[in-house]
Every structure is written in C-alpha cells, then in structure tokens.
Design a protein around this motif. Structure first.
Motif, PDB file in Angstrom:
ATOM      1  N   ILE A 231       0.846  -1.204   0.000  1.00 19.33           N
ATOM      2  CA  ILE A 231       0.000   0.000   0.000  1.00 19.33           C
ATOM      3  C   ILE A 231       0.880   1.252   0.000  1.00 19.33           C
ATOM      4  CG2 ILE A 231      -1.624   1.327   1.466  1.00 19.33           C
ATOM      5  CD1 ILE A 231      -2.946  -0.980  -0.109  1.00 19.33           C
ATOM      6  N   ASN A 232       2.014   1.182   0.697  1.00 26.41           N
ATOM      7  CA  ASN A 232       2.905   2.360   0.800  1.00 26.41           C
ATOM      8  C   ASN A 232       3.934   2.452  -0.323  1.00 26.41           C
ATOM      9  OD1 ASN A 232       1.832   3.436   3.168  1.00 26.41           O
ATOM     10  ND2 ASN A 232       2.966   1.984   4.430  1.00 26.41           N
ATOM     11  N   ARG A 233       3.963   1.431  -1.212  1.00 29.57           N
ATOM     12  CA  ARG A 233       5.040   1.371  -2.209  1.00 29.57           C
ATOM     13  C   ARG A 233       4.815   2.353  -3.364  1.00 29.57           C
ATOM     14  NH1 ARG A 233       6.733  -4.402  -4.257  1.00 29.57           N
ATOM     15  NH2 ARG A 233       4.520  -4.584  -4.803  1.00 29.57           N
ATOM     16  N   ILE A 234       5.902   2.978  -3.806  1.00 27.59           N
ATOM     17  CA  ILE A 234       5.915   3.728  -5.067  1.00 27.59           C
ATOM     18  C   ILE A 234       7.177   3.271  -5.812  1.00 27.59           C
ATOM     19  CG2 ILE A 234       4.551   5.838  -4.689  1.00 27.59           C
ATOM     20  CD1 ILE A 234       7.007   7.150  -3.500  1.00 27.59           C
ATOM     21  N   ILE A 235       7.106   3.282  -7.129  1.00 27.76           N
ATOM     22  CA  ILE A 235       8.296   2.844  -7.881  1.00 27.76           C
ATOM     23  C   ILE A 235       8.660   3.907  -8.915  1.00 27.76           C
ATOM     24  CG2 ILE A 235       7.805   0.377  -7.588  1.00 27.76           C
ATOM     25  CD1 ILE A 235       6.989   0.344 -10.604  1.00 27.76           C
ATOM     26  N   CYS A 236       9.878   3.813  -9.414  1.00 25.77           N
ATOM     27  CA  CYS A 236      10.310   4.752 -10.441  1.00 25.77           C
ATOM     28  C   CYS A 236       9.531   4.470 -11.724  1.00 25.77           C
ATOM     29  CB  CYS A 236      11.814   4.607 -10.673  1.00 25.77           C
ATOM     30  SG  CYS A 236      12.386   5.711 -11.979  1.00 25.77           S
ATOM     31  N   GLY A 237       8.983   5.522 -12.306  1.00 27.38           N
ATOM     32  CA  GLY A 237       8.182   5.384 -13.524  1.00 27.38           C
ATOM     33  C   GLY A 237       9.026   5.107 -14.766  1.00 27.38           C
ATOM     34  N   ASN A 238      10.334   5.279 -14.665  1.00 28.56           N
ATOM     35  CA  ASN A 238      11.231   4.960 -15.777  1.00 28.56           C
ATOM     36  C   ASN A 238      11.392   3.434 -15.806  1.00 28.56           C
ATOM     37  OD1 ASN A 238      13.432   4.352 -17.358  1.00 28.56           O
ATOM     38  ND2 ASN A 238      14.878   5.659 -16.235  1.00 28.56           N
ATOM     39  N   LYS A 239      10.845   2.799 -16.859  1.00 30.52           N
ATOM     40  CA  LYS A 239      10.768   1.335 -16.853  1.00 30.52           C
ATOM     41  C   LYS A 239      12.118   0.655 -17.011  1.00 30.52           C
ATOM     42  CE  LYS A 239       6.430   1.011 -15.890  1.00 30.52           C
ATOM     43  NZ  LYS A 239       6.256   2.309 -15.263  1.00 30.52           N
ATOM     44  N   SER A 240      13.177   1.431 -17.320  1.00 31.08           N
ATOM     45  CA  SER A 240      14.505   0.831 -17.303  1.00 31.08           C
ATOM     46  C   SER A 240      15.110   0.912 -15.909  1.00 31.08           C
ATOM     47  CB  SER A 240      15.436   1.540 -18.284  1.00 31.08           C
ATOM     48  OG  SER A 240      14.881   1.483 -19.567  1.00 31.08           O
ATOM     49  N   CYS A 241      14.431   1.562 -14.980  1.00 37.22           N
ATOM     50  CA  CYS A 241      14.943   1.725 -13.612  1.00 37.22           C
ATOM     51  C   CYS A 241      14.035   0.959 -12.622  1.00 37.22           C
ATOM     52  CB  CYS A 241      15.011   3.216 -13.268  1.00 37.22           C
ATOM     53  SG  CYS A 241      15.516   3.566 -11.572  1.00 37.22           S
ATOM     54  N   GLN A 242      12.808   1.431 -12.448  1.00 33.67           N
ATOM     55  CA  GLN A 242      11.816   0.771 -11.592  1.00 33.67           C
ATOM     56  C   GLN A 242      12.281   0.593 -10.138  1.00 33.67           C
ATOM     57  OE1 GLN A 242       9.227  -2.306 -13.148  1.00 33.67           O
ATOM     58  NE2 GLN A 242      10.103  -2.146 -15.170  1.00 33.67           N
ATOM     59  N   ALA A 243      13.184   1.473  -9.669  1.00 30.27           N
ATOM     60  CA  ALA A 243      13.617   1.370  -8.269  1.00 30.27           C
ATOM     61  C   ALA A 243      12.405   1.530  -7.352  1.00 30.27           C
ATOM     62  CB  ALA A 243      14.646   2.456  -7.974  1.00 30.27           C
ATOM     63  N   GLY A 244      12.414   0.818  -6.234  1.00 30.21           N
ATOM     64  CA  GLY A 244      11.262   0.840  -5.334  1.00 30.21           C
ATOM     65  C   GLY A 244      11.499   1.742  -4.127  1.00 30.21           C
ATOM     66  N   TYR A 245      10.449   2.427  -3.684  1.00 37.30           N
ATOM     67  CA  TYR A 245      10.512   3.306  -2.515  1.00 37.30           C
ATOM     68  C   TYR A 245       9.238   3.124  -1.692  1.00 37.30           C
ATOM     69  CZ  TYR A 245      14.113   5.608  -5.297  1.00 37.30           C
ATOM     70  OH  TYR A 245      15.236   5.858  -6.038  1.00 37.30           O
ATOM     71  N   SER A 246       9.211   3.823  -0.537  1.00 36.36           N
ATOM     72  CA  SER A 246       8.007   3.789   0.291  1.00 36.36           C
ATOM     73  C   SER A 246       7.620   5.217   0.648  1.00 36.36           C
ATOM     74  CB  SER A 246       8.288   2.989   1.562  1.00 36.36           C
ATOM     75  OG  SER A 246       7.182   3.047   2.417  1.00 36.36           O
ATOM     76  N   ILE A 247       6.305   5.413   0.832  1.00 35.91           N
ATOM     77  CA  ILE A 247       5.876   6.733   1.317  1.00 35.91           C
ATOM     78  C   ILE A 247       5.808   6.745   2.845  1.00 35.91           C
ATOM     79  CG2 ILE A 247       4.617   7.473  -0.763  1.00 35.91           C
ATOM     80  CD1 ILE A 247       2.029   6.577   0.670  1.00 35.91           C
ATOM     81  N   ASP A 248       6.094   5.590   3.462  1.00 35.01           N
ATOM     82  CA  ASP A 248       6.072   5.496   4.924  1.00 35.01           C
ATOM     83  C   ASP A 248       7.390   6.060   5.477  1.00 35.01           C
ATOM     84  OD1 ASP A 248       6.096   4.800   7.565  1.00 35.01           O
ATOM     85  OD2 ASP A 248       6.145   2.627   7.211  1.00 35.01           O
ATOM     86  N   LYS A 249       7.285   7.183   6.168  1.00 29.35           N
ATOM     87  CA  LYS A 249       8.500   7.891   6.627  1.00 29.35           C
ATOM     88  C   LYS A 249       9.350   7.019   7.554  1.00 29.35           C
ATOM     89  CE  LYS A 249       7.507  11.968   4.737  1.00 29.35           C
ATOM     90  NZ  LYS A 249       7.944  12.067   3.366  1.00 29.35           N
ATOM     91  N   ALA A 250       8.709   6.054   8.242  1.00 28.99           N
ATOM     92  CA  ALA A 250       9.448   5.223   9.201  1.00 28.99           C
ATOM     93  C   ALA A 250      10.136   4.035   8.525  1.00 28.99           C
ATOM     94  CB  ALA A 250       8.487   4.711  10.275  1.00 28.99           C
TER      95      ALA A 250
END
Ligand code: AMP
Length: 226
Positions: free
Chosen positions: A133-152
């Motif tokens: 639910i908190n995941r966001i990923i890089c929109g560049n499909k050659s990258c697609q690195a994963g991140y979270s919007i959860d500050k903790a």
C-alpha cells in the motif's frame, strides 16, 4: 562443480525480493532478473506481449507460464554466459514454470549446469500488505527502483516523488491496490506448497530466511546462508 549460480527468491508479494535483489546487485555485482520488471517494461513499450499481459498484471493475476518462461529463457540464452550469479526475482511462481526451468537447464545450457538455490523470504501478511500500500516505484521502466511513502520505513526517496537514482517521477504500481493485492496474496498461497515441493524434487536447495528484519541484516543472513 559449476561456478555459475541461479538464486531463486520466493515469497509473498511485498516480502522484499526486489529490495534484497538490488542490495545483492550493488554490493556483490550479481545480476537481477525480475519477471515483474520485464512485464512492466513490455507494457510501457506497448509490445505485443505487453498488450496481452496488461490486464492480468493490473488485476493481480499471473501471466501465462509460456509467456513468462520465454522471457526468462531468452535472457538465459543471451546473457547467462557472461553472468556468474543471477537472482531470479519472481520466477518460477508455478510448478509448471519450475518444471520448464528444470528442463531448460538440463537440455539448453552448454557446459556444467548451474548450481540452483532457492531462498524463501518470510514476512507476516500484515507487513507485506502495508508495504505494498505504501510502495511507489520509479516510472522509468529501465529503472523501476522501489521506494516507500512510509516515513518510518527507511525507504523514502530523498526528494518526494523523485527517484534517487535517475530523477524520474515516482508512480504507484497499478496492481498495488486492495483488490489486486488480495488476488496476488491468494495466488501465492495457492502455489507455495507445491512449488517448494517441486524445487526439492528438482534437487534445488531450499532455505528460509526471516525477511521481517532490517535489509542489512537480511543481506548478511543471506550471504552467510549461501
Ligand atoms: P512482481 O513485480 O514480481 O510483483 O510481479 C508483478 C506481476 O507480474 C505479477 O502479479 C504477475 O502478474 C506478473 N508476473 C511476474 N512474474 C511472474 C511469473 N513468474 N509468473 C506469472 N506472472 C508473473
């Protein structure tokens, strides 16, 4: 014994297969083969395969065994010779895929067959749901690195909405919504027992790791276990 290795990561969606793979790539120079990333790239590039699989991916269903296996075998044919260790991040996910892989490795790989290990990553279901639910990923499909919007989480991007690696915009995955997440979790549960049995029958060593720990700890435990 062959010096080539395939390490298969299995576990619930959101269990950290991609994050751990990225760690192994940057720390150890291993290669990551993420079938999810390949599928999303096909969709972004609007290839024939991309058009066929778009709906399945959005709704959280599995793509057909033949399409997925072809992607992986193409990669093996073209790139395995120049690779020492590859992580399969998200493949095989069904017994049929495990059998196809076993046949391919037996019959299509030149020289000594690679050593195959399976690493099962275990995380409580409530944790993986929150991660997706908190995941966001890089929109560049050659990258697609994963991140979270959860500050903790320790996985927030340095600048909100921007990829640390390539500065592209971050986006939500279309299958990280409640209904697709339920389908994906159920699909994993339905396949897990038989899949692990198929791996054992194929002679692939299977180990389990607690993935509900800081990523550095998980990485150290993986390296020790292997
Ligand atoms: P992932 O990025 O690993 O969570 O995968 C995202 C989606 O890609 C999955 O929900 C499936 O629709 C598709 N996919 C990835 N790997 C496979 C696989 N081995 N078999 C079938 N579908 C897959």
């Amino acid at each position: 014994m062959s010096s080539k290795r395939i390490i298969i990561f299995v576990g619930l969606p959101g269990t950290g297969k991609g994050t751990l793979s990225n760690f192994c790539v940057s720390r150890l120079g291993w290669h990551q083969l993420s079938t999810g990333n390949l599928c999303r790239k096909h969709i972004a590039d609007q290839t024939e395969i991309g058009k066929k699989i778009d709906f399945a991916i959005k709704s959280g269903k599995l793509v057909s065994d033949s399409i997925i296996s072809e992607m992986v075998f193409d990669w093996l044919i073209n790139s395995f010779e120049s690779t020492e260790v590859v992580i399969f991040d998200g493949f095989p996910r069904t017994v049929a895929q495990a059998n196809l892989l076993q046949d391919f490795l037996k019959n299509q790989i030149k020289g000594e067959p690679p050593v195959v290990s399976v690493v099962r990553l275990i995380t409580p279901i409530e944790v993986v749901k929150a991660r997706m639910i908190n995941r966001i990923i890089c929109g560049n499909k050659s990258c697609q690195a994963g991140y979270s919007i959860d500050k903790a989480s320790g996985f927030c991007p340095k600048v909100d909405g921007v990829c640390d690696k390539c500065q592209s915009s971050l986006v939500k995955r279309p299958d990280d919504n409640d209904s697709s997440i339920s389908v994906r979790l159920e699909t994993y549960h339905n396949n897990e027992t038989q899949l692990l049995k198929a791996f054992e029958q194929a002679g692939f060593g299977v180990m389990s790791l607690d993935a509900n720990v800081p990523i550095e700890t998980l990485f150290d435990e993986l390296v020790q276990a292997l």
